[in-house]
Design a protein around this motif. Structure first.
Motif, PDB file in Angstrom:
ATOM      1  N   GLU A 116      -2.396  16.949   4.557  1.00  0.00           N
ATOM      2  CA  GLU A 116      -2.994  17.756   5.534  1.00  0.00           C
ATOM      3  C   GLU A 116      -4.691  17.529   5.689  1.00  0.00           C
ATOM      4  OE1 GLU A 116      -1.912  21.967   4.870  1.00  0.00           O
ATOM      5  OE2 GLU A 116       0.186  21.367   5.479  1.00  0.00           O
ATOM      6  N   ASP A 117      -4.802  16.345   5.400  1.00  0.00           N
ATOM      7  CA  ASP A 117      -6.309  15.789   5.304  1.00  0.00           C
ATOM      8  C   ASP A 117      -7.403  16.568   4.547  1.00  0.00           C
ATOM      9  OD1 ASP A 117      -5.877  14.476   7.767  1.00  0.00           O
ATOM     10  OD2 ASP A 117      -6.014  15.990   9.109  1.00  0.00           O
ATOM     11  N   SER A 118      -6.679  17.244   3.493  1.00  0.00           N
ATOM     12  CA  SER A 118      -7.715  17.688   2.252  1.00  0.00           C
ATOM     13  C   SER A 118      -7.693  16.969   1.305  1.00  0.00           C
ATOM     14  CB  SER A 118      -7.116  19.162   2.032  1.00  0.00           C
ATOM     15  OG  SER A 118      -5.871  19.135   1.282  1.00  0.00           O
ATOM     16  N   PHE A 119      -6.580  16.022   0.874  1.00  0.00           N
ATOM     17  CA  PHE A 119      -6.506  15.188  -0.308  1.00  0.00           C
ATOM     18  C   PHE A 119      -5.913  14.136   0.176  1.00  0.00           C
ATOM     19  CE2 PHE A 119      -4.351  13.538  -4.115  1.00  0.00           C
ATOM     20  CZ  PHE A 119      -5.462  13.411  -4.625  1.00  0.00           C
ATOM     21  N   THR A 120      -6.475  12.790  -0.126  1.00  0.00           N
ATOM     22  CA  THR A 120      -5.767  11.514   0.118  1.00  0.00           C
ATOM     23  C   THR A 120      -5.754  10.780  -1.234  1.00  0.00           C
ATOM     24  OG1 THR A 120      -6.606  11.732   2.499  1.00  0.00           O
ATOM     25  CG2 THR A 120      -5.843   9.560   1.580  1.00  0.00           C
ATOM     26  N   ALA A 121      -4.829   9.910  -1.487  1.00  0.00           N
ATOM     27  CA  ALA A 121      -4.818   9.233  -2.629  1.00  0.00           C
ATOM     28  C   ALA A 121      -4.067   8.067  -1.900  1.00  0.00           C
ATOM     29  CB  ALA A 121      -3.863   9.687  -3.734  1.00  0.00           C
ATOM     30  N   VAL A 122      -4.673   6.685  -2.553  1.00  0.00           N
ATOM     31  CA  VAL A 122      -4.065   5.446  -1.890  1.00  0.00           C
ATOM     32  C   VAL A 122      -4.178   4.486  -3.254  1.00  0.00           C
ATOM     33  CG1 VAL A 122      -6.419   4.570  -1.299  1.00  0.00           C
ATOM     34  CG2 VAL A 122      -4.303   3.565  -0.394  1.00  0.00           C
ATOM     35  N   LEU A 140       0.962  -1.101  -0.120  1.00  0.00           N
ATOM     36  CA  LEU A 140      -0.026   0.020   0.181  1.00  0.00           C
ATOM     37  C   LEU A 140       0.795   1.161   0.016  1.00  0.00           C
ATOM     38  CD1 LEU A 140      -3.017   0.616   2.112  1.00  0.00           C
ATOM     39  CD2 LEU A 140      -1.105   2.185   2.439  1.00  0.00           C
ATOM     40  N   ALA A 141       0.543   2.322  -0.878  1.00  0.00           N
ATOM     41  CA  ALA A 141       1.111   3.516  -0.671  1.00  0.00           C
ATOM     42  C   ALA A 141      -0.132   4.511  -0.761  1.00  0.00           C
ATOM     43  CB  ALA A 141       1.959   3.899  -1.840  1.00  0.00           C
ATOM     44  N   GLU A 142       0.086   5.565   0.305  1.00  0.00           N
ATOM     45  CA  GLU A 142      -1.061   6.495   0.565  1.00  0.00           C
ATOM     46  C   GLU A 142      -0.250   7.992   0.743  1.00  0.00           C
ATOM     47  OE1 GLU A 142      -4.754   6.066   3.172  1.00  0.00           O
ATOM     48  OE2 GLU A 142      -2.983   7.096   4.545  1.00  0.00           O
ATOM     49  N   VAL A 146      -3.262 -22.262  -7.731  1.00  0.00           N
ATOM     50  CA  VAL A 146      -3.622 -21.291  -8.647  1.00  0.00           C
ATOM     51  C   VAL A 146      -3.516 -19.865  -7.956  1.00  0.00           C
ATOM     52  CG1 VAL A 146      -5.724 -20.311  -9.708  1.00  0.00           C
ATOM     53  CG2 VAL A 146      -5.447 -22.734  -9.051  1.00  0.00           C
ATOM     54  N   GLY A 147      -2.890 -19.176  -9.104  1.00  0.00           N
ATOM     55  CA  GLY A 147      -2.428 -17.681  -8.457  1.00  0.00           C
ATOM     56  C   GLY A 147      -3.711 -16.659  -8.782  1.00  0.00           C
ATOM     57  N   GLY A 148      -3.463 -15.422  -7.817  1.00  0.00           N
ATOM     58  CA  GLY A 148      -4.657 -14.521  -8.150  1.00  0.00           C
ATOM     59  C   GLY A 148      -3.888 -13.055  -7.420  1.00  0.00           C
ATOM     60  N   GLY A 149      -4.647 -12.220  -7.567  1.00  0.00           N
ATOM     61  CA  GLY A 149      -4.228 -10.912  -7.062  1.00  0.00           C
ATOM     62  C   GLY A 149      -5.517  -9.797  -7.302  1.00  0.00           C
ATOM     63  N   TYR A 150      -4.858  -8.656  -6.940  1.00  0.00           N
ATOM     64  CA  TYR A 150      -5.766  -7.549  -7.055  1.00  0.00           C
ATOM     65  C   TYR A 150      -4.811  -6.141  -7.238  1.00  0.00           C
ATOM     66  CZ  TYR A 150      -4.786  -6.145  -2.332  1.00  0.00           C
ATOM     67  OH  TYR A 150      -4.178  -5.830  -1.195  1.00  0.00           O
ATOM     68  N   ILE A 151      -5.486  -5.403  -7.802  1.00  0.00           N
ATOM     69  CA  ILE A 151      -4.894  -3.899  -7.795  1.00  0.00           C
ATOM     70  C   ILE A 151      -6.155  -2.917  -7.553  1.00  0.00           C
ATOM     71  CG2 ILE A 151      -4.958  -3.879 -10.287  1.00  0.00           C
ATOM     72  CD1 ILE A 151      -2.327  -1.765 -10.106  1.00  0.00           C
ATOM     73  N   LYS A 152      -6.137  -2.061  -6.598  1.00  0.00           N
ATOM     74  CA  LYS A 152      -7.328  -1.050  -6.772  1.00  0.00           C
ATOM     75  C   LYS A 152      -6.581   0.283  -5.973  1.00  0.00           C
ATOM     76  CE  LYS A 152      -8.136  -3.186  -1.861  1.00  0.00           C
ATOM     77  NZ  LYS A 152      -9.248  -3.642  -1.114  1.00  0.00           N
ATOM     78  N   GLY A 153      -7.429   1.172  -6.020  1.00  0.00           N
ATOM     79  CA  GLY A 153      -6.882   2.665  -5.686  1.00  0.00           C
ATOM     80  C   GLY A 153      -7.802   3.560  -5.841  1.00  0.00           C
ATOM     81  N   GLY A 154      -7.715   4.727  -5.123  1.00  0.00           N
ATOM     82  CA  GLY A 154      -8.668   5.632  -5.038  1.00  0.00           C
ATOM     83  C   GLY A 154      -8.359   6.908  -4.496  1.00  0.00           C
ATOM     84  N   ALA A 155      -9.005   8.012  -4.322  1.00  0.00           N
ATOM     85  CA  ALA A 155      -8.487   9.280  -4.063  1.00  0.00           C
ATOM     86  C   ALA A 155     -10.003  10.078  -3.274  1.00  0.00           C
ATOM     87  CB  ALA A 155      -8.074  10.389  -4.900  1.00  0.00           C
ATOM     88  N   ASN A 156      -9.582  10.645  -2.148  1.00  0.00           N
ATOM     89  CA  ASN A 156     -10.639  11.464  -1.486  1.00  0.00           C
ATOM     90  C   ASN A 156     -10.158  12.922  -1.356  1.00  0.00           C
ATOM     91  OD1 ASN A 156     -13.126  11.791   0.600  1.00  0.00           O
ATOM     92  ND2 ASN A 156     -11.357  12.772   1.607  1.00  0.00           N
ATOM     93  N   TYR A 157     -11.249  13.985  -1.744  1.00  0.00           N
ATOM     94  CA  TYR A 157     -10.810  15.185  -1.780  1.00  0.00           C
ATOM     95  C   TYR A 157     -11.895  15.955  -0.928  1.00  0.00           C
ATOM     96  CZ  TYR A 157     -10.175  20.214  -3.219  1.00  0.00           C
ATOM     97  OH  TYR A 157      -9.916  21.469  -3.009  1.00  0.00           O
ATOM     98  N   ASN A 158     -11.235  16.720   0.166  1.00  0.00           N
ATOM     99  CA  ASN A 158     -12.042  17.377   1.108  1.00  0.00           C
ATOM    100  C   ASN A 158     -12.181  18.893   0.640  1.00  0.00           C
ATOM    101  OD1 ASN A 158     -12.551  15.084   2.803  1.00  0.00           O
ATOM    102  ND2 ASN A 158     -10.809  15.667   3.822  1.00  0.00           N
ATOM    103  N   ILE A 159     -13.358  19.060  -0.250  1.00  0.00           N
ATOM    104  CA  ILE A 159     -13.358  20.486  -0.597  1.00  0.00           C
ATOM    105  C   ILE A 159     -13.414  21.677   0.474  1.00  0.00           C
ATOM    106  CG2 ILE A 159     -14.910  21.897  -2.215  1.00  0.00           C
ATOM    107  CD1 ILE A 159     -16.264  19.114  -3.282  1.00  0.00           C
ATOM    108  N   ASN A 160     -14.231  21.265   1.481  1.00  0.00           N
ATOM    109  CA  ASN A 160     -13.936  22.134   2.552  1.00  0.00           C
ATOM    110  C   ASN A 160     -14.354  21.441   3.756  1.00  0.00           C
ATOM    111  OD1 ASN A 160     -16.797  21.933   2.679  1.00  0.00           O
ATOM    112  ND2 ASN A 160     -16.891  23.958   1.022  1.00  0.00           N
ATOM    113  N   ASN A 194     -13.085   5.512  -6.804  1.00  0.00           N
ATOM    114  CA  ASN A 194     -12.158   4.335  -6.431  1.00  0.00           C
ATOM    115  C   ASN A 194     -12.213   3.385  -7.729  1.00  0.00           C
ATOM    116  OD1 ASN A 194     -13.983   2.058  -5.750  1.00  0.00           O
ATOM    117  ND2 ASN A 194     -14.301   3.337  -4.017  1.00  0.00           N
ATOM    118  N   ALA A 195     -11.632   2.596  -7.857  1.00  0.00           N
ATOM    119  CA  ALA A 195     -11.597   1.535  -9.008  1.00  0.00           C
ATOM    120  C   ALA A 195     -10.444   0.390  -8.568  1.00  0.00           C
ATOM    121  CB  ALA A 195     -11.135   2.228 -10.330  1.00  0.00           C
ATOM    122  N   GLY A 196     -10.931  -0.762  -9.072  1.00  0.00           N
ATOM    123  CA  GLY A 196     -10.027  -1.753  -8.691  1.00  0.00           C
ATOM    124  C   GLY A 196     -10.375  -2.908  -9.801  1.00  0.00           C
TER     125      GLY A 196
END
Length: 912
Positions: A585-591, A579-581, A620-634, A642-644
């Motif tokens: 300053e709590d206004s924008f988060t992307a992971v 994971l990378a996030e 049997v192998g498997g896996g995932y990739i997913k990510g998203g972003a949150n923006y606090n307008i105010n 998000n998408a995955g």
């Protein structure tokens, strides 16, 4: 001597005066921000110490601090915490706490992935411990989630623990369930058996429903979403509680809990024991069980290490209603029109309730959590867990269908057809339709001749079987067998988290090893002396007289003897995740999250495949990739996206179809893609969350047995089955006044199959004999309502009495069906059967008072207040054509589960 004494007294006085001068007295009142009511039992702790107190019945507290200045933390389970600064003695006045999606101050181990409001970019709903404790009563645990978007939970047949839940139209084998961050879906079929977790209502400290791809770092089956259930840990404050619940149909539950609090060396422990029993709303569904929980914590002051060991279990047994009942059966055999309590299965034996279907299980879960704060920026969280589940379910065994007197259970028809039109089983039915099992015992004994075979120890005894019929053995009998599904499961999850400025990184491992034991044993010989078993192909046959007890705390027969089948499934799991996030300053988060896993499958058959008892191992192998972003307008508005993509390994039965050890040559991973956008609004008196989602579930494999017109058996195999689930969800809360709150949700789905499917047909020698097409394009997905709305009003009268009234509307509910049903072999089929909409009203009242100086609460729940008669689900897809009577437009030949009528429970809880 006198001077020495004076000196000592002066020294002591100085010490005490110094201590007194270094202390402060902090007072205040803790309030619920939503209802402007006191919060008794809130925790007030001096930060950095174990020094703390709890608020009293009126929310008031007095804390004598160890320092003259510092900070105190005020918290309550299910609410956000508040940290306040003090400098000397001070009255803080009213301190208000509000519920939020962070689940407040729940003791959560580091491996649990909790979605944070206005930060984690997923659609999420939370249910706090106080709401669980108040509203569950004698409801099924999944039903508490029915007030959140995307959830559809029912009681199914109505036995204790027989409920099920779906999320966004995906059943619970395609929804991930975690307890304190640990996966609990069955590793062979993905299912969750809620009867194994009856005790969760007693120990749950919160639930978080993460819809869609979720925030979990584990490679879990999150097609519909992830449900995280958090249980109590070793509490750091001393105290306990006792409670008593009573309810409809003789339901009763007694619970006692106690916590020692944390001592000076950092040790703490908590214990809970609960006993429940009831007759069941549905006829002949009596049940009983125990819940046991213990936790020991070790968190010495100043240490970088924290440990918590917990042990949770819920042994239970209950009778079931597993034979689907047609609408006309409810009408023909019950009382006064539709009798929702009717059960085809049950009756009496020796004057006591008896049911061929009895579930029993005990699944203790032991967990050791270790949190290591390596530095201010680096933390290692590790969990070791293990479970040894033992139990199964009973059912009929023997060719009783060959004897009309004990041919009790309809096969592929309803009881109306079986009993009235074919005249089968009437001799063993009482006038009220219940089963006379005493007569079954009598028929077994009077129609069986003494054994004359070569196994000398059994000469002259009455022996039955399922097919063998020589030497006086009677195959036309009925006994009760137990189909066992026991397991041993161990696992380890570890995550290393580290922060670097605005970035947070994580890397983790997930290791699991699962062994599932599947076999049958004798449970009740029903008057016979033994049973001739030919199920083991390694033997010419043997007579068995040993039986097990259908009890969660008795011998479950794992060491034999066994009948019919005995096979073992071995499933291994090795996963890594990262994971990378980024957070500004709590206004924008992307992971961004990604994970890889390997799942190994191996099958051992000790009865049916003597020449090759152990299969090859399949990885049997498997896996995932997913990510998203949150923006606090105010401070009030935020948006997220998000998408995955998930490549998910198939279930055990897809690897080894047809109960054989041969590996499926056409094995394929399921492919899931998901996309979602959402919006949140936070105002002082109004909050709202809105989101849109689209999930595609493709590349599915389904295998189904069939018999053609010539009597040849075979299998039909379907590949590349695809579903599309689109939807809209809304959740809101409005504080009208300090004592009046409105909350609600709206869930609208459009779930359907995307195309027609072609199957390949094989005979019983696995030779291809043809193909077929199913016309399923645009057919609606069944078994979950695609339109659900809910609204609740909470109203407080003074500081002690509170009412809540909830209204739930269910619509666009379609019958459950298999897409390989014959309905879909024609292009002009009518698709899925739509069931009638329904409305449910629930009423609750809480009264808080002081009893013997202890905080006490009384709670009354009345569910389905107006006794609404409704179909909760249907297992058949018979469309009305005018040739048969209907019920609310539904052909009465359909097999359905009606929802319960009015039920109630009353609880009294005292905390000390």
């Amino acid at each position: 001597m006198k001077k020495t004494t004076q000196f000592l007294l002066l020294t002591v006085a100085l010490i005490f005066s110094t201590v007194a001068m270094s202390q402060s007295t902090i007072t205040g009142t803790v309030m619920d921000a939503d209802l402007n009511a006191p919060l008794p039992g809130a925790n007030i702790i001096e930060k950095g110490t174990t020094n703390g107190v709890s608020s009293d019945f009126d929310g008031k507290f007095t804390l004598t601090t160890q320092a003259t200045s510092g900070k105190i933390v005020v918290s309550y389970v299910g609410y956000g915490s508040i940290t306040l600064t003090f400098d000397g003695s001070k009255d803080l006045g009213e301190i208000t706490l509000s519920a939020d999606n962070s689940l407040g101050e729940i003791v959560i181990v580091g491996i649990a992935d909790v979605a944070v409001d206005r930060k984690t970019p997923v659609a999420v709903s939370s249910i706090k411990a106080s709401e669980i404790a108040l509203k569950v009563g004698n409801m099924e645990f999944p039903e508490i989630m029915n007030t959140t978007p995307g959830v559809y939970a029912t009681k199914q047949g109505g036995g204790y623990g027989d409920s099920r839940i779906s999320l966004r139209g995906f059943d619970q084998s395609n929804t991930s369930f975690l307890i304190n961050g640990q996966p609990v879906n069955d590793m062979e079929n993905g299912w969750v058996y809620w009867s194994n977790w009856q005790g969760l209502t007693d120990v749950a400290s919160g639930i978080q429903i993460q819809r869609g791809i979720g925030a979990s770092r584990l490679a879990v089956p999150s097609v519909g979403g992830t449900v995280s259930i958090f249980t109590k840990a070793a509490e750091r404050k001393q105290g306990g509680s006792v409670s008593q619940v009573i309810g409809n149909d003789a339901y009763t539950k007694t619970t006692a809990s106690y916590s020692t609090g944390q001592n000076e060396k950092g040790w703490s422990s908590s214990f809970l024991l609960s006993k429940w029993s009831g007759d069941g709303y549905v006829n002949f569904t009596k049940g009983s069980g125990w819940t046991y929980f213990a936790a020991v914590g070790y968190a010495p002051e100043g240490s970088k290490h924290e440990f918590n060991f917990s042990f949770l279990g819920a042994g239970q047994w209950h009778h079931q209603r597993d034979v689907w009942v047609s609408i006309r059966d409810y009408q023909n055999f019950g009382d006064n029109g539709v009798d929702r309590r009717w059960n085809t299965n049950g009756g009496y034996l020796n004057g006591e309730e008896f049911n061929m279907r009895r579930n029993f299980y005990n699944k203790p879960l032991a967990t050791l959590n270790w949190d290591y704060e390596i530095s201010d920026n680096v933390k290692l969280s590790t969990s070791f867990y293990g479970s040894a589940g033992r139990g199964g379910g009973t059912g009929p065994r023997g060719n009783n269908f060959r004897n009309a007197d004990i041919d009790l259970y309809p096969f592929n028809i309803d009881l109306t057809e079986h009993l009235n039109n074919r005249g089968r089983g009437a001799a063993s039915r009482n006038p009220d339709g219940s089963i006379n099992f005493d007569n079954v015992v009598n028929v077994n004994r009077t129609t069986t001749t003494p054994y004359t075979g070569g196994i000398g120890a059994y000469d002259g005894l009455l022996i039955g079987s399922n097919g063998f019929r020589d030497d006086g053995v009677n195959r036309s009998v009925l006994v009760r067998r137990a189909s066992m599904n026991s397991h041993d499961w161990i696992g380890m999850i570890s995550n290393l988290d580290f922060n670097a400025g605005k970035m947070r990184y994580s890397i983790g491992v997930d290791l699991r090893d699962y062994t599932g034991y599947h076999y049958r044993a004798l449970e009740n010989l029903m008057g016979l002396d033994g049973y001739y078993s030919t199920g083991n192909k390694n033997s010419a046959g043997e007579i068995i007289e040993t039986t097990i007890k259908a009890s969660p705390f008795k011998n479950t027969g794992l060491k034999g003897p066994m009948i019919d089948y005995y096979n073992i499934g071995y499933v291994g799991w090795q996963g890594v995740n990262g994971l990378a996030e980024y957070s500004n300053e709590d206004s924008f988060t992307a992971v961004l999250q990604a994970g890889l896993s390997n799942q190994s499958f191996q099958r051992e058959d000790l009865f049916d495949q003597p020449t090759s008892p152990l299969s090859k191992k399949k990885n049997v192998g498997g896996g995932y990739i997913k990510g998203g972003a949150n923006y606090n307008i105010n401070d009030a508005n935020n948006v997220f996206v998000n998408a995955g993509y998930i490549s998910r390994q198939p279930n055990f039965d897809a690897v080894f179809p047809n109960f054989a050890n041969a590996i499926n040559p056409d094995l394929q991973n399921e492919k899931i893609t998901s996309f979602e956008v959402g919006y949140g609004l936070r105002l002082p008196s109004f909050t709202m969350n809105v989101n849109l989602y689209s999930t595609k579930w493709g590349n599915r494999f389904v295998s189904r047995s069939f018999t053609n017109t010539g009597g040849t058996t075979g299998t039909a195999q379907f590949k590349n089955i695809e579903e599309l689930h689109n939807g809209f969800e809304l959740e809101a809360k409005y504080t009208v006044a300090s004592n009046f709150k409105l909350s609600g949700m709206l869930s609208i789905g459009d779930w359907k199959y995307t195309k027609d499917f072609t199957s390949t047909l094989f005979d019983d020698t696995n030779t291809q004999i043809g193909t077929g097409t199913l016309y399923t394009k645009d057919a609606k997905i069944g078994d979950a309502a695609q339109f659900v709305s809910f609204i609740q009003a909470d109203y407080g009268v003074g500081d002690h009495l509170f009412f809540d009234l909830g209204w739930r509307n269910v619509n666009n509910l379609y019958a459950d069906y298999s897409i390989v049903d014959s309905d879909f072999v024609n292009p002009d089929n009518q698709g899925a059967l739509k069931l009638p909409a329904y409305n449910l009203i629930d009423l609750g009242a809480t009264y808080r008072f002081n009893l013997f100086g202890n905080n006490t609460s009384a709670r009354l729940n009345i569910n389905n207040l107006f006794n609404e008669e409704y179909i909760a689900e249907s297992n058949t897809n018979i469309h009305a054509d005018g040739s048969n009577p209907t019920y609310n437009g539904i052909d009465v030949r359909n097999s359905v589960w009606f929802g319960f009528g009015t039920t109630w429970n009353f609880s009294l809880k005292m905390e000390f």
